[in-house]
Design an enzyme around this catalytic site. Structure first.
Site, mmCIF file in Angstrom:
data_model
loop_
_atom_site.group_PDB
_atom_site.id
_atom_site.type_symbol
_atom_site.label_atom_id
_atom_site.label_comp_id
_atom_site.label_asym_id
_atom_site.label_seq_id
_atom_site.Cartn_x
_atom_site.Cartn_y
_atom_site.Cartn_z
ATOM 1 N N SER A 1 0.845 -1.195 0.000
ATOM 2 C CA SER A 1 0.000 0.000 0.000
ATOM 3 C C SER A 1 0.879 1.244 0.000
ATOM 4 C CB SER A 1 -0.968 -0.055 1.183
ATOM 5 O OG SER A 1 -1.987 0.905 1.064
ATOM 6 N N GLU B 1 -9.405 -5.712 -4.015
ATOM 7 C CA GLU B 1 -8.781 -4.700 -3.157
ATOM 8 C C GLU B 1 -9.789 -4.002 -2.242
ATOM 9 O OE1 GLU B 1 -5.663 -3.735 -2.757
ATOM 10 O OE2 GLU B 1 -4.559 -4.512 -4.481
ATOM 11 N N HIS C 1 -7.428 -6.038 0.105
ATOM 12 C CA HIS C 1 -6.241 -5.236 0.413
ATOM 13 C C HIS C 1 -5.577 -5.730 1.697
ATOM 14 C CE1 HIS C 1 -3.942 -1.571 -0.303
ATOM 15 N NE2 HIS C 1 -4.096 -1.193 0.962
#
Length: 520
Positions: free
Chosen positions: A210, A329, A430
């Protein structure tokens, strides 16, 4: 009393007496405890089969100033606890301090001649939150399973690391990129000192998830970072463009105004309690709305160009690189059980989807194309596919395509498809690649499960990443480099496989309009 009885009692008395004497004896005479591991002045600990050194200071910094290196030699230091995290709005239960420039090392053996490859992890949380104390990203299992030295780094975040103050105060010359410069200072520490911990300073790989991946993409365009790492991997984190100086200044002014300060307020800003600086992050971002954003700034000195616009930064084209994302995600932050999904219908899907994407296309048109291409998908499936492809994937596609177009031979792309066995509504969301790479399948916050499939996939992904650190190629023979126009991608799943352009029609749909990098 018989002779046999007297014999038994005598034996019992002897055993009892010996036990009592042992309890009174010093610990060293009972059992020789393994010595506390030590490197130079740093005293570490043994953890999960490797040696760990935590909370090693690599620098010191005054507010809004460039950090200076911490001397390696000096008085003894206990390196058995993590250092404080940078002040932020999250992680209220963790110790926070502006004095946060600490790193951690996990190593199979602290021997200067070991020469193992080094994997340096930069944490996620965009540029405003996060730390390396998360159990998902602690490095003991990766160090043991990958036979590498693992380093993780804390640095300055939010306005402490990225507020653009130079136009308002010449003494803040490096503001806007101080967080990045902290990471560069940490890489200097690795270059100069990691051999003492068993690492090879000529084989340093940076990797991050990220925001950590975005920080790495930015480093790939920073001249001061050149030569400090020899391979890179970004996991669901890209930085196509930095924040332009005009937008960055508008954001800084909005943040200052939230504290009642104007352009002349930087001297006062240096004296305010840090809690005031963090609380003011609820100022409205004048460019994109929501909370005010701070991230790397195109300052033309520390960052003289955008990382991947109009092309991939030439200085890093020779660096072998893995780029990856996960299939679903946005299921991590658009909660399937939360209010954004409540009452979702075909009628309100376009508006709800459009609020979450970073590409300006007619949402009705987008939904029509999704329904034509995937007529069997539910309204929820299209919501997550569209928000993922219009928000979380484009940066990775742009970066991988830019490297391939520039002739970078050593680029590999992956997509994690394995859904969480613990939460059927989560899919592959994610952060879900983290426990596989770090081997932290049973850590708090992991959705991977610990079944045989999870363990096998973790071994595969760990070997792939550690192989890149060791040799400049993933440790997975079937993973082929990314080329145009095929866009070959390793799909990690219960059975991992190479697939050409696995989301091709979605890629083509969203590429009909420009991607808006958050913060640009």
């Amino acid at each position: 009393m018989t002779a046999m009885t007297r014999h038994v009692l005598t034996r019992r008395a002897l055993v009892k007496g010996a036990t009592a004497m042992a309890a009174l004896a010093p610990a060293a005479t009972r059992a020789a405890a393994p010595p506390q591991p030590r490197v130079g002045r740093y005293r570490g600990l043994r953890e999960a089969g490797v040696l760990a050194f935590k909370g090693i200071r690599y620098g010191r910094a005054a507010r809004f100033a460039r950090a200076v290196a911490e001397p390696f030699d000096g008085p003894p230091v206990d390196a058995t606890q993590f250092g404080p995290v940078c002040p932020q709005r999250g992680m209220a239960d963790a110790p926070q301090s502006e004095d946060c420039l600490f790193l951690n090392v996990w190593t199979p053996e602290a021997h200067p001649g070991a020469g193992r490859a080094v994997m340096v992890y930069f944490h996620g949380g965009a540029y405003a939150n996060g730390s390396v104390t998360d159990p998902l990203t602690q490095g003991a299992h990766l160090a043991a399973g990958g036979d590498v030295v693992v380093v993780s780094v804390n640095h300055r975040l939010g306005p402490l690391g990225y507020a653009w103050l130079r136009p308002l105060d010449t003494q803040a010359a490096d503001s806007g990129n101080l967080g990045q410069l902290d990471l560069i200072l940490a890489l200097h520490w690795v270059r100069d000192h990691i051999a003492a911990f068993g690492g090879d300073p000529a084989r340093v790989m940076v990797f991050g998830q990220s925001g950590g991946g975005a920080k790495i993409a930015t480093l790939m365009a920073m001249p001061a970072a050149q030569g400090l790492f020899h391979a890179a991997a970004t996991m669901s984190g890209q930085q196509v463009q930095a924040s332009g100086p005009g937008h960055a200044l508008a954001r800084t002014r909005a943040w200052l105004a939230r504290m009642g300060l104007g352009d002349d307020g930087v001297p006062a800003l240096r004296a305010l309690p840090v809690e005031r600086l963090i609380a003011a992050l609820d100022a409205i971002d004048p460019i994109m709305g929501g909370g005010v954003y701070f991230g790397p700034v195109l300052d033309m000195t520390n960052l003289p160009r955008h990382p991947f616009w109009p092309d991939a930064a030439p200085q890093s084209l020779h660096v072998p690189m893995i780029l990856g994302n996960v299939r679903d995600e946005t299921r991590a932050f658009l909660d399937p059980r939360g209010p954004k999904l409540a009452g979702l219908t075909w009628d309100n899907l376009p508006q709800r989807m459009a609020a979450e994407v970073k590409i300006d296309l007619d949402p009705q048109w987008v939904v029509q194309h999704y329904r034509a291409q995937a007529p069997d998908w539910s309204v929820e499936q299209i919501y997550y596919a569209a928000t993922t492809a219009g928000r979380s994937w484009p940066g990775q596609v742009i970066e991988a395509d830019a490297r391939a177009a520039a002739g970078a031979e050593h680029t590999w792309v992956y997509q994690l498809d394995r859904p969480s066995p613990r939460d059927p509504l989560r899919g592959a969301a994610h952060t879900d690649d983290l426990p596989y790479v770090f081997g932290t399948l049973d850590a708090p916050g992991s959705y991977s499960g610990t079944d045989a499939t999870a363990r096998a996939l973790s071994a595969t992904m760990m070997a792939a990443f550690a192989g890149l650190a060791r040799t400049g190629r993933p440790g997975l023979a079937t993973w082929q480099p990314y080329r145009l126009p095929a866009r070959g991608t390793m799909v990690f799943d219960a059975v991992s496989r190479m697939v050409d352009d696995p989301r091709g029609w979605q890629r083509r749909l969203w590429s009909t309009a420009p991607y808006v990098q958050p913060g640009s």
